[in-house]
Design an enzyme around this catalytic site. Structure first.
Site, mmCIF file in Angstrom:
data_model
loop_
_atom_site.group_PDB
_atom_site.id
_atom_site.type_symbol
_atom_site.label_atom_id
_atom_site.label_comp_id
_atom_site.label_asym_id
_atom_site.label_seq_id
_atom_site.Cartn_x
_atom_site.Cartn_y
_atom_site.Cartn_z
ATOM 1 N N TYR A 1 0.975 -0.949 0.011
ATOM 2 C CA TYR A 1 0.041 0.018 -0.017
ATOM 3 C C TYR A 1 0.830 1.155 0.057
ATOM 4 O O TYR A 1 1.700 1.428 0.638
ATOM 5 C CB TYR A 1 -1.104 0.066 1.182
ATOM 6 C CG TYR A 1 -1.710 1.145 1.223
ATOM 7 C CD1 TYR A 1 -2.984 1.138 0.286
ATOM 8 C CD2 TYR A 1 -1.810 1.902 2.347
ATOM 9 C CE1 TYR A 1 -3.591 2.418 0.399
ATOM 10 C CE2 TYR A 1 -2.540 3.144 2.229
ATOM 11 C CZ TYR A 1 -3.632 3.574 1.397
ATOM 12 O OH TYR A 1 -4.359 4.461 1.457
ATOM 13 N N ASP B 1 9.148 2.929 0.273
ATOM 14 C CA ASP B 1 8.177 3.563 0.996
ATOM 15 C C ASP B 1 8.250 3.501 2.459
ATOM 16 O O ASP B 1 8.088 2.216 2.808
ATOM 17 C CB ASP B 1 6.604 3.271 0.255
ATOM 18 C CG ASP B 1 5.696 3.786 1.202
ATOM 19 O OD1 ASP B 1 5.961 4.646 2.045
ATOM 20 O OD2 ASP B 1 4.753 3.475 0.680
ATOM 21 N N LYS C 1 3.444 9.126 8.899
ATOM 22 C CA LYS C 1 3.198 8.674 10.241
ATOM 23 C C LYS C 1 4.140 9.161 11.271
ATOM 24 O O LYS C 1 3.797 10.309 11.705
ATOM 25 C CB LYS C 1 3.273 7.089 10.160
ATOM 26 C CG LYS C 1 2.318 6.650 9.157
ATOM 27 C CD LYS C 1 1.900 5.226 9.026
ATOM 28 C CE LYS C 1 0.542 4.976 8.199
ATOM 29 N NZ LYS C 1 0.620 4.155 6.871
HETATM 30 C C1 LIG Z 1 -0.031 4.515 5.749
HETATM 31 C C2 LIG Z 1 0.792 4.432 4.506
HETATM 32 C C3 LIG Z 1 0.792 5.315 3.304
HETATM 33 C C4 LIG Z 1 -0.199 6.298 3.288
HETATM 34 O O1 LIG Z 1 -0.187 7.543 3.927
HETATM 35 P P1 LIG Z 1 -1.178 8.300 4.288
HETATM 36 O O2 LIG Z 1 -0.572 9.379 5.326
HETATM 37 O O3 LIG Z 1 -2.419 7.712 4.958
HETATM 38 O O4 LIG Z 1 -1.678 9.103 3.151
HETATM 39 C C5 LIG Z 1 1.599 4.988 2.021
HETATM 40 N N1 LIG Z 1 2.594 4.051 2.502
HETATM 41 C C6 LIG Z 1 2.648 3.425 3.495
HETATM 42 C C7 LIG Z 1 3.692 2.184 3.346
HETATM 43 C C8 LIG Z 1 1.732 3.479 4.713
HETATM 44 O O5 LIG Z 1 1.928 2.554 5.535
#
Ligand SMILES: *Cc1c(COP(=O)(O)O)cnc(C)c1O
Length: 431
Positions: free
Chosen positions: A144, A239, A267
């Site tokens: 994701y 990511d 985060k």
């Molecule tokens: C949470 C998450 C996202 C998206 O971040 P948001 O602040 O919710 O837009 C992207 N990549 C990873 C790996 C994530 O865990």
């Protein structure tokens, strides 16, 4: 447990907010029941609208590494707020956070602040495309990267060379530029490169998958990815929105000693305020406006409240590296206790863990990618989730999420969680 206030709030919410929530997983659809509305949180505990207290294993999906309402963060935000909540002009705080992050992560020369992880990944692939003048990207099934169009692509079997959108509203034109590979399977990656040798701008992945449950990379996998990207001139994007500053101070890059070309964060770097960031090698980041032609902007980017919160949290983490050791010890204690609880009653399970990311899958088979994650018994998870919730333990409301420990969790909290798992296992065995 009385949850009447939550139920009433959910009723109201559904009238005015799609599905009653501002992010889908919060609605409890994957586990059934009515979502709990939270009122406050402190350390490892959540308190809902009916005054019930829970041990929290979501930690706002990652940011609360040192617990909720961590005093240095709250102080910093209060102080910043008194000086105005936004300027639309640069501030010293942005410089300080950029300096701190580039100091902690040596291969990030420059970094740009945005407002979410989604924005960070969208911008990172734009940079990669602008830099390489290529269109296609490779992503992995089950990974994701936020809700940007290019990432909302899932594989059907045989769809390894042509993605189909997994959400209405994503055009076929966008989907065709996203190629899908399988995590921990280098062959699927190599064949995509060989079929498209001159057109892959970027490969993006979660170095430790966290959005199909926690799935670590197998030995050699990330190294193999790194060398394929070098061979084909493709920008490697880690990511690290979830793993950054969580699995070690320098994230997965430091833990596995692999250097990505671009990295995305979110985060933890906002300590619970809306922040994302993308950064990397100087030559890549210099294509970003206004130094270069790739456009990316944000009215509230580098927001002073968010920057002060991130600065306070990251400064604490940098000054106290023992945090990561303590988190690992606590998570190990939880992992061992859960094994014992499930083993005592012969409950099939697999636990994946790296540092303070941990997931329980109700299957005996190894979980190494999105397909094997599907083997988990979702019904067992639902029962487990509600059993623990009743015992005051709040897990992520889906069988396919990582749990996040914080250093505010005490061994007593962990033992309560283990005990509740034990009573669950006993009940399941005799049901
Ligand atoms: C949470 C998450 C996202 C998206 O971040 P948001 O602040 O919710 O837009 C992207 N990549 C990873 C790996 C994530 O865990």
């Amino acid at each position: 447990m009385n949850t009447l206030n939550s139920a009433a709030l959910f009723e109201r919410a559904q009238q005015f907010i799609p599905g009653g929530v501002n992010s889908p997983v919060r609605a409890f659809k994957a586990v059934g029941g009515t979502p709990l509305f939270m009122e406050k949180a402190e350390g490892a505990y959540l308190f809902d609208a009916d005054g019930n207290q829970y041990i929290d294993y979501i930690g706002s999906w990652g940011p609360m590494l040192l617990g909720h309402a961590f005093p240095p963060v709250i102080e910093a935000v209060k102080k910043a707020a008194e000086k105005s909540t936004s300027f639309g002009a640069p501030t010293k705080l942005e410089v300080e956070l950029a300096e701190l992050i580039t100091d902690i992560v040596p291969n990030v020369d420059k970094i740009r602040m945005v407002n979410s992880g989604t924005e960070a990944t969208m911008s990172a692939i734009r940079v990669a495309r602008g830099f390489t003048k290529r269109d296609k990207i490779i992503k992995f099934e089950g990974h994701y990267h936020g809700h940007g169009d290019s990432f909302l692509i899932k594989a059907g079997s045989g769809a390894l060379t042509l993605g189909t959108p997994s959400s209405p509203g994503v055009t076929a034109g966008t989907a065709k530029d996203t190629l899908l590979a399988k995590f921990n399977n280098l062959e699927t990656v190599r064949s995509l490169f060989e079929a498209n040798p001159d057109s892959i701008a970027a490969l993006i992945l979660e170095p430790i998958a966290g959005n199909v449950g926690c799935i670590p990379p197998q030995p050699g996998f990330l190294e193999g990815i790194r060398s394929l990207c070098d061979e084909f001139g493709t920008v490697l994007i880690f990511d690290e929105v979830m793993t950054g500053f969580r699995v070690s101070l320098g994230g997965a890059q430091q833990l596995f000693n692999i250097k990505a070309d671009l990295v995305t964060y979110g985060k933890i770097i906002g300590a619970g305020l809306p922040v994302g960031a993308y950064g990397g090698r100087e030559e890549l980041m210099n294509v970003v406006a206004p130094s270069g032609p790739v456009y990316q902007a944000g009215t509230l980017s580098g927001n002073p409240l968010a920057m002060s919160a991130g600065l306070a949290l990251l400064t604490e983490l940098k000054n106290n590296p023992m945090v990561y050791y303590e988190l690992d010890q606590k998570s190990w204690h939880l992992e061992q206790g859960l094994h014992k609880a499930f083993d005592a009653y012969g409950i099939e399970h697999t636990i994946n863990r790296i540092g303070s990311m941990i997931s329980v899958f109700f299957t005996n088979e190894a979980v190494i990618d999105a397909d094997s994650a599907q083997k988990t018994n979702v019904d067992t998870f639902k029962t487990y989730f509600h059993h623990l919730l009743n015992e005051g333990v709040y897990l992520p409301p889906s069988a396919f999420e990582s749990w996040f420990l914080s250093n505010a969790h005490t061994y007593e909290d962990l033992d309560k969680t283990i005990y509740a798992s034990h009573t669950f296992a006993a009940k399941l065995k005799h049901s």
